[in-house]
Design an enzyme around this catalytic site. Structure first.
Site, short mmCIF file in Angstrom:
data_model
loop_
_atom_site.label_atom_id
_atom_site.label_comp_id
_atom_site.label_asym_id
_atom_site.label_seq_id
_atom_site.Cartn_x
_atom_site.Cartn_y
_atom_site.Cartn_z
N HIS A 53 35.32 42.19 38.10
CA HIS A 53 36.08 43.22 39.29
C HIS A 53 37.65 43.26 38.84
CE1 HIS A 53 36.18 39.68 41.66
NE2 HIS A 53 37.21 40.33 42.40
N HIS A 55 40.23 42.49 40.74
CA HIS A 55 41.24 41.87 41.50
C HIS A 55 42.17 41.11 40.59
CE1 HIS A 55 39.05 42.13 45.63
NE2 HIS A 55 39.80 43.31 45.40
N ASP A 57 43.43 38.21 40.38
CA ASP A 57 42.95 36.70 40.29
C ASP A 57 41.79 36.73 39.33
OD1 ASP A 57 41.52 37.77 42.62
OD2 ASP A 57 40.81 35.71 42.91
N HIS A 58 41.54 37.78 39.00
CA HIS A 58 40.43 37.77 37.91
C HIS A 58 40.65 38.47 36.35
CE1 HIS A 58 37.36 36.69 40.72
NE2 HIS A 58 38.28 37.06 41.62
N HIS A 111 32.08 43.22 47.44
CA HIS A 111 33.34 42.76 47.60
C HIS A 111 34.40 43.98 47.20
CE1 HIS A 111 36.38 39.79 46.92
NE2 HIS A 111 36.60 40.22 45.85
N ASP A 128 32.99 37.31 42.59
CA ASP A 128 33.30 37.16 44.05
C ASP A 128 32.20 37.82 44.92
OD1 ASP A 128 35.70 36.00 43.26
OD2 ASP A 128 37.05 37.17 43.95
N HIS A 166 35.47 30.96 42.54
CA HIS A 166 36.10 30.27 43.65
C HIS A 166 35.57 29.16 43.80
CE1 HIS A 166 39.37 33.22 44.38
NE2 HIS A 166 38.40 34.25 43.94
FE FE Z 1 38.87 36.44 43.54
ZN ZN Z 2 38.10 39.29 44.26
#
Ligand code: FE
Ligand code: ZN
Length: 255
Positions: A53, A55, A57-58, A111, A128, A166
């Site tokens: 996805h 985001h 942080d990915h 998410h 996530d 995570h």
């Molecule tokens: Fe994340």
């Molecule tokens: Zn995420």
């Protein structure tokens, strides 16, 4: 296949998987540096990137990795994910050239609207969506959508390794114990995770069967969750309402 959970950012894991020749792929590289270090350390060569996805942080490390390696990047058509050169959608079966590996693409909105998971080679890369003993927050989706997404995991083999993105397990367990305090599998998981974290090791991956035994978000049809919902004043709640109540309670839970 050889695999490692590469720790990145504050609590992300980037899954790095390689064959016997050291041909490797990564899932959701939120950062390039720890991936580069892990590759160097093992003498592995990066050949592909799978993204779940949009985001940051990915996907934050993707442009650097693409610049420095000859890689194929798989992601959904969502324009928020760049760069990429293979578009995936629900039901696709993708085969990586190197390392040779086949994955089924599963749309798992909740998410985010366009979140996907990859299942294959004994792994479920779920980003996530599903966490160990928890699930992702609903940023763009409804409880109905997230529950339907989690339901699609029910048919996967019980020994599937749940590779989430995570390290949230310990705090997920503290919440889960407020819902299902007498669950034996959950208590065993609590002790196991305490030991792993003390040793500085990741709490994941877990086996899918163990998630079904202990993760309240996969157990909305259980006696325990029904009892918990009743105690919350939701005695006549549907399974979707029970799921929504669990997600709301987790959102406001501070361990
Ligand atoms: Fe994340
Ligand atoms: Zn995420």
């Amino acid at each position: 296949m050889h695999w490692v959970a590469v720790a990145a950012l504050s609590d992300n894991y980037i899954w790095l998987v390689a064959d016997d020749e050291g041909q490797a792929f990564v899932v959701d590289p939120g950062e390039a540096a720890p991936v580069e270090a892990a590759l160097r350390e093992r003498g592995w060569q990066l050949r592909a990137i799978l993204l779940t996805h949009h985001h940051n942080d990915h996907i934050g490390g993707v442009s650097d990795l693409v610049r420095d390696h000859d890689v194929e990047v798989y992601a959904t058509a969502d324009p928020r994910i760049q760069p990429k050169n293979h578009f995936v959608e629900d039901g696709d079966v993708i085969t990586l050239e190197a390392p040779r590996a086949t994955f089924k693409v599963m749309a798992v909105p909740g998410h985010t609207r366009t979140h996907v998971a990859y299942f294959g080679e004994g792994f479920l890369f779920c980003g996530d969506t599903l966490f160990s003993i928890g699930c992702g927050r609903l940023f763009e989706g409804t409880p109905e959508q997230m529950l339907a997404s989690l339901d699609t995991f029910a048919d996967l083999p019980p020994e599937t390794l749940v590779c989430c993105a995570h390290e949230y397990t310990a705090s997920n367990i503290r919440f889960a114990l407020t819902v299902d305090p007498d669950n034996h599998a959950l208590r065993l998981r609590r002790d196991e995770v305490a030991r792993l974290r003390e040793e500085g090791r990741p709490s994941v991956p877990s086996r899918l069967a163990d998630e079904y035994a202990a993760n309240p978000f996969l157990r909305v049809d259980s006696e325990a969750v029904a009892r918990w919902a009743q105690a919350q004043g939701e005695a006549h709640a549907t399974r979707t309402e029970r799921f929504a109540a669990l997600r709301r309670a987790k959102d406001s839970f501070s361990a």
